[in-house]
Scaffold this motif. Structure first.
Motif, mmCIF file in Angstrom:
data_model
loop_
_atom_site.group_PDB
_atom_site.id
_atom_site.type_symbol
_atom_site.label_atom_id
_atom_site.label_comp_id
_atom_site.label_asym_id
_atom_site.label_seq_id
_atom_site.Cartn_x
_atom_site.Cartn_y
_atom_site.Cartn_z
ATOM 1 N N UNK A 270 60.780 -28.914 60.138
ATOM 2 C CA UNK A 270 59.663 -28.820 61.074
ATOM 3 C C UNK A 270 60.103 -29.304 62.449
ATOM 4 N N UNK A 271 59.931 -28.467 63.469
ATOM 5 C CA UNK A 271 60.162 -28.880 64.844
ATOM 6 C C UNK A 271 61.474 -29.591 65.070
ATOM 7 N N UNK A 272 61.435 -30.627 65.935
ATOM 8 C CA UNK A 272 62.587 -31.470 66.214
ATOM 9 C C UNK A 272 62.311 -32.888 65.760
ATOM 10 N N UNK A 273 63.244 -33.809 65.996
ATOM 11 C CA UNK A 273 63.079 -35.196 65.525
ATOM 12 C C UNK A 273 61.799 -35.861 66.010
ATOM 13 N N UNK A 274 61.410 -35.604 67.264
ATOM 14 C CA UNK A 274 60.195 -36.243 67.796
ATOM 15 C C UNK A 274 58.965 -35.786 67.024
ATOM 16 N N UNK A 275 58.889 -34.482 66.748
ATOM 17 C CA UNK A 275 57.755 -33.953 65.994
ATOM 18 C C UNK A 275 57.751 -34.504 64.574
ATOM 19 N N UNK A 276 58.925 -34.570 63.951
ATOM 20 C CA UNK A 276 58.996 -35.057 62.564
ATOM 21 C C UNK A 276 58.646 -36.539 62.461
ATOM 22 N N UNK A 277 58.864 -37.297 63.530
ATOM 23 C CA UNK A 277 58.521 -38.722 63.515
ATOM 24 C C UNK A 277 57.023 -38.960 63.663
ATOM 25 N N UNK A 278 56.328 -38.064 64.357
ATOM 26 C CA UNK A 278 54.904 -38.246 64.620
ATOM 27 C C UNK A 278 54.027 -37.355 63.749
ATOM 28 N N UNK A 279 54.551 -36.177 63.381
ATOM 29 C CA UNK A 279 53.770 -35.225 62.604
ATOM 30 C C UNK A 279 53.539 -35.704 61.182
ATOM 31 N N UNK A 280 52.379 -35.384 60.623
ATOM 32 C CA UNK A 280 52.011 -35.868 59.296
ATOM 33 C C UNK A 280 51.835 -34.716 58.310
ATOM 34 N N UNK A 281 52.025 -35.024 57.044
ATOM 35 C CA UNK A 281 51.864 -34.019 55.994
ATOM 36 C C UNK A 281 50.416 -33.545 55.927
ATOM 37 N N UNK A 282 49.477 -34.451 56.200
ATOM 38 C CA UNK A 282 48.073 -34.071 56.194
ATOM 39 C C UNK A 282 47.730 -33.115 57.324
ATOM 40 N N UNK A 283 48.244 -33.404 58.504
ATOM 41 C CA UNK A 283 47.997 -32.521 59.633
ATOM 42 C C UNK A 283 48.602 -31.156 59.416
#
Length: 295
Positions: A100-113
């Protein structure tokens, strides 16, 4: 920059439910990697937001009493990829969300979202379908659990009723015990791109590794919502581990999927890719399960 009418911060799941009931037009914000972008584009301008980001009770991966794996809906993609329970039992999910995306997105993005968005291209969604995942939802009437297949209603729409919050995703023990899986994402770029098609396969082999006891396959972008391919699953169940079985399995997906034409890819191309990915993913799942494909 962001046209927000009001922001309410939930202090607990119960408080989040209460806020949503008090402000029925409000929308939930977790990591914000989708909501804030859409707000900046004007799609959610002037909205009230209920932030659940501070609810640590909805984070982390753990076992339930019956051995099921519980993934809190606020668990980030990075956390899932590195988690020891995920790596031991369903490593394919960690591999999928790592795309999913890049490292920044993977650090903030959630499985629920990622799942509540309701989009068919979500990398976690097809993988969770292949694991027979169950979605836990908490609302004013209490807690309910539904199969992830039923959670997705139509493109961009999921089964969240007024005042409800998705609190966890459950992988039943019988859905992961003895299974090995592989996910393949086909996209125009190797990074920072959504899937043109995504394919996730799980397989359970007999003790002697010669027979496919069970196989599960799910797709993203093969229809309006993430979906399983039951015809393919049925074609492989109980069959010998062989090239013939794998090719029949891959061809059978065409009986179930219904991709669309879009500027990213034509329907015919997506059908072709779906067959190729099914074959490759099943072969790799068999290898991970300790099997060897007979020509």
């Amino acid at each position: 920059m962001y046209d927000i009418k009001a922001l309410y911060e939930a202090e607990s799941v119960e408080h989040a439910v209460r806020l949503l009931m008090e402000h029925p037009e409000a929308q939930i914000i977790a990591g914000g990697s989708d909501v804030l972008v859409q707000m900046r584009e004007g799609k959610r301008a002037g909205k009230e937001l209920v932030s659940i980001y501070g609810l640590d009770e909805m984070r982390g991966v753990s076992y339930e009493e019956d051995g099921a794996i519980r993934i809190g809906s606020l668990t980030s993609f990075s956390h899932i990829t590195r988690d020891a329970i995920i790596q031991k039992h369903i490593n394919v999910l960690g591999e999928a969300v790592d795309m999913v995306g890049g490292p920044q997105i993977r650090n903030i993005g959630t499985i629920g979202g990622n799942t509540c968005n309701g989009v068919t291209s979500a990398d976690s969604a097809s993988t969770l379908h292949a694991w027979d995942a169950v979605v836990e939802i908490t609302g004013p009437e209490g807690v309910r659990r539904i199969p992830i297949h039923d959670f997705y209603i139509k493109a961009g729409v999921v089964d969240l009723r007024p005042g409800e919050v998705q609190t966890a995703i459950i992988i039943p023990k019988e859905a992961y015990e003895g299974y090995h899986g592989h996910y393949i994402k086909y996209a125009m770029r190797n990074a920072m791109d959504i899937a043109t098609t995504g394919c996730s396969v799980n397989v359970k082999l007999s003790e002697d590794k010669k027979t496919i006891e069970d196989a599960r396959i799910a797709y993203g972008v093969a229809g309006p919502v993430p979906m399983r391919a039951p015809s393919a699953e049925k074609s492989a169940k109980g069959k010998p581990v062989s090239e013939e079985t794998i090719k029949a399995f891959a061809q059978a997906v065409l009986e179930d999927i219904n991709p669309r034409d879009s500027w990213r890819a034509s329907k015919a191309f997506r059908q072709h890719i779906a067959v190729v990915l099914a074959e490759r993913a099943l072969k790799e799942s068999i290898r991970l399960a300790g099997g060897e494909v007979n020509e």
